[in-house]
Design a protein around this motif. Structure first.
Motif, short mmCIF file in Angstrom:
data_model
loop_
_atom_site.label_atom_id
_atom_site.label_comp_id
_atom_site.label_asym_id
_atom_site.label_seq_id
_atom_site.Cartn_x
_atom_site.Cartn_y
_atom_site.Cartn_z
N GLY A 133 0.74 -1.40 -0.06
CA GLY A 133 -0.14 0.07 -0.02
C GLY A 133 0.97 1.28 -0.07
O GLY A 133 0.30 2.33 -0.39
N GLN A 136 0.42 3.14 -3.13
CA GLN A 136 -0.55 3.82 -3.41
C GLN A 136 -0.55 5.00 -2.67
O GLN A 136 -1.13 6.17 -2.97
CB GLN A 136 -1.93 2.73 -3.17
CG GLN A 136 -3.30 3.95 -2.96
CD GLN A 136 -3.65 4.18 -4.41
OE1 GLN A 136 -3.23 3.69 -5.54
NE2 GLN A 136 -4.57 5.10 -4.79
N VAL A 137 -0.17 4.98 -1.59
CA VAL A 137 0.24 6.39 -0.72
C VAL A 137 1.32 7.21 -1.57
O VAL A 137 0.84 8.30 -1.63
CB VAL A 137 1.06 5.99 0.79
CG1 VAL A 137 1.20 7.28 1.39
CG2 VAL A 137 -0.06 5.40 1.51
N VAL A 140 -1.03 8.78 -4.39
CA VAL A 140 -1.74 10.01 -4.05
C VAL A 140 -0.76 11.26 -3.64
O VAL A 140 -1.23 12.23 -3.79
CB VAL A 140 -2.69 9.65 -3.23
CG1 VAL A 140 -3.73 8.49 -3.73
CG2 VAL A 140 -2.14 9.30 -1.67
N ASN A 243 -12.64 -0.17 -11.32
CA ASN A 243 -11.81 1.05 -10.42
C ASN A 243 -12.03 2.28 -11.12
O ASN A 243 -12.08 3.29 -10.95
CB ASN A 243 -10.39 0.42 -10.09
CG ASN A 243 -9.53 1.15 -9.65
OD1 ASN A 243 -8.89 2.13 -10.43
ND2 ASN A 243 -9.08 1.61 -8.33
N ASN A 280 -7.07 12.78 -0.51
CA ASN A 280 -6.65 11.75 -0.93
C ASN A 280 -5.82 11.31 -0.40
O ASN A 280 -5.59 9.65 -0.10
CB ASN A 280 -6.48 11.95 -2.53
CG ASN A 280 -6.64 10.57 -3.51
OD1 ASN A 280 -7.03 9.47 -3.07
ND2 ASN A 280 -6.00 10.68 -4.74
N THR A 284 -6.26 7.95 2.11
CA THR A 284 -5.24 6.68 1.65
C THR A 284 -4.54 6.16 2.74
O THR A 284 -4.22 4.82 3.02
CB THR A 284 -4.42 7.13 0.37
OG1 THR A 284 -5.21 7.32 -0.73
CG2 THR A 284 -3.63 5.68 0.02
N GLY A 287 -6.57 4.09 4.83
CA GLY A 287 -6.74 2.95 4.38
C GLY A 287 -5.67 1.82 4.60
O GLY A 287 -5.91 0.81 4.89
N MET A 288 -4.53 2.43 4.38
CA MET A 288 -3.26 1.50 4.50
C MET A 288 -3.10 1.15 5.81
O MET A 288 -2.60 0.16 6.20
CB MET A 288 -2.11 2.48 4.23
CG MET A 288 -1.94 2.61 2.60
SD MET A 288 -2.15 1.07 1.60
CE MET A 288 -3.68 1.21 1.26
N ALA A 338 -10.39 6.44 -1.85
CA ALA A 338 -9.27 6.49 -1.39
C ALA A 338 -9.21 5.36 -0.40
O ALA A 338 -8.23 4.54 0.12
CB ALA A 338 -8.56 7.61 -0.80
N GLY A 342 -8.90 2.80 -3.91
CA GLY A 342 -7.60 3.47 -4.01
C GLY A 342 -6.48 2.74 -3.18
O GLY A 342 -5.36 2.33 -3.54
N ALA A 343 -7.14 2.12 -1.94
CA ALA A 343 -6.23 1.56 -0.97
C ALA A 343 -5.84 -0.10 -1.41
O ALA A 343 -4.72 -0.50 -1.08
CB ALA A 343 -6.92 1.38 0.36
#
Length: 428
Positions: A133, A136-137, A140, A243, A280, A284, A287-288, A338, A342-343
């Motif tokens: 993740g 993804q971080v 964003v 997505n 975002n 995120t 989420g992570m 996010a 996104g996560a």
């Protein structure tokens, strides 16, 4: 474990450049349209040419990284980002600009496959969601920084777009330098160089080499499209498809234009995306922090509910109903996306396939993702410029697609806490 986090963070810098390259065009697209007098069709191509490169990059990424290794391909990605940034900044002809945007897209496509795959292959099971993740971080974060630099450069004249695009050369150079310090993926070594080399890297990372990894056939070349891989292929392709059908890239690429459609003045239209980028990043990170505890599936389902609600509000906001609340509607959508899609997207694509076809499978999922991202980004300006209240109908369509994605998510397996080798049994 300290080394794992360090190497994962370095590899995830490709995600920062991915995010920056993806979002930076939002600040430059209207200036470029005026500069080269582009109609809606050719303007859509100019914005989406990067995504066409991304599709090609995603297609070849699995094969390249399986043949040459994860690390050499990551280094090549860094150089592509660097050439793209410098080339776009100094372009004086539209055709030359398209070429360098295409190269940047190649880098994004390859990065979207190899970065998460590399991180997933060096990560221990209990932290794989958080570590993968990181990619993804960083995506964003790159998007946020792109919006911020776009806002800072927006007022310096008609050459502002050159600075917006060219500044990416600095993080690209840093990425290239730091990649020299990372090891090759131990799971790639197990498949292509033997367990002796793989075992030394596993030990360096503070992990035990799994016996299942040692049983892989050396230099295995396994075809992805076989009946035994049908389920992970279906899950990866459909998750990547939905997505993009949320409309996330339409918002990221055309954020200033969307706010101008709702009646915001031009300068404010460059400021609003900064709030989008910040939201975002913040959600995120949340989420992570919970993906390995809550699980992938619950995040996806809860996020779909939020996305549907806020996409409907955005559609009606663009129709003229409470348009002054549009920023808050879009921020609500971004937060929901996010935390969920996104996560999860890059984590799921990097872990759902068995070792012997992981890069190929992730490449397929990423290719699907970018094909529909290109279609969305190309079609969006055509629809909103040619159909009365086009923005309303576009976002209503996105809301309907989120409902369909919710139904699909009900059928996907949960992969939290399982090793890459054990996930194979869950899918089958």
């Amino acid at each position: 474990m300290k080394n794992v986090w360090k190497f994962a963070l370095i590899a995830s810098l490709g995600g920062f450049l991915f995010g920056f390259e993806t979002a930076v065009i939002s600040g430059a697209e209207q200036i470029i349209q005026r500069l080269w007098a582009l109609d809606a069709f050719w303007h859509g191509l100019t914005v989406s040419i990067s995504l066409i490169g991304t599709i090609i990059g995603a297609v070849v990424a699995g094969r390249l990284s399986d043949r040459y290794g994860r690390k050499p391909i990551l280094i090549a990605i860094a150089l592509l980002y660097l050439f793209s940034a410098v080339g776009c900044a100094v372009s004086t002809y539209w055709s030359v600009f398209l070429l360098f945007r295409f190269l940047g897209g190649l880098a994004v496509g390859i990065s979207s496959v190899v970065g998460p795959v590399y991180i997933s292959e060096i990560a221990p099971s209990k932290d794989r969601g958080k570590l993968t993740g990181l990619f993804q971080v960083m995506i964003v974060t790159g998007i946020f920084v792109a919006y911020l630099t776009n806002f800072l450069f927006a007022g310096i004249g008609e050459d502002a777009w050159r600075y917006m695009l060219g500044i990416m050369a600095l993080p690209a150079l840093l990425f290239y330098i730091l990649l020299k310090k990372i090891p090759e993926s131990p799971r790639w070594l197990a498949l292509h160089k033997g367990m002796d080399q793989a075992r030394s890297v596993f030990e360096f990372l503070g992990q035990e080499a799994r016996s299942s990894a040692s049983n892989e056939n050396l230099n295995t070349k396994t075809a992805l499209f076989q009946l035994r891989y049908a389920k992970p292929i279906l899950f990866a392709v459909l998750l990547a498809f939905f997505n993009q059908m949320t409309g996330i890239n339409a918002i990221l690429y055309y954020a200033p234009r969307i706010f101008e459609m709702a009646g915001y003045d031009a300068q404010l239209s460059y400021l609003q995306p900064i709030f989008i980028g910040g939201t975002n990043v913040f959600f995120t990170l949340i989420g992570m922090s919970i993906i390995d505890r809550i699980g992938r599936k619950k995040l996806l389902l809860s996020g779909a509910v939020g996305m549907f609600f806020f996409l409907l509000l955005t559609a009606y906001g663009l129709k003229g109903d409470n348009s002054d609340m549009l920023l808050y509607y879009i921020l609500g959508f971004i937060a929901s996306f996010a935390l969920s899609q996104g996560a999860v997207i890059w984590v799921f694509l990097a872990e759902i396939f068995p070792n012997e076809v992981r890069a190929q499978g992730s490449s397929l999922g990423s290719t699907t993702h970018w094909i529909f991202a290109a279609l969305i980004s190309w079609i969006f300006p055509v629809i909103v410029e040619s159909i009365p209240q086009g923005g309303f109908y576009v976002f209503l369509f996105y809301a309907i697609m989120v409902v369909l994605s919710f139904v699909f998510i009900l059928f996907i397996p949960e992969t939290k806490g399982k090793s890459l080798e054990d996930i194979k049994g869950v899918i089958h």
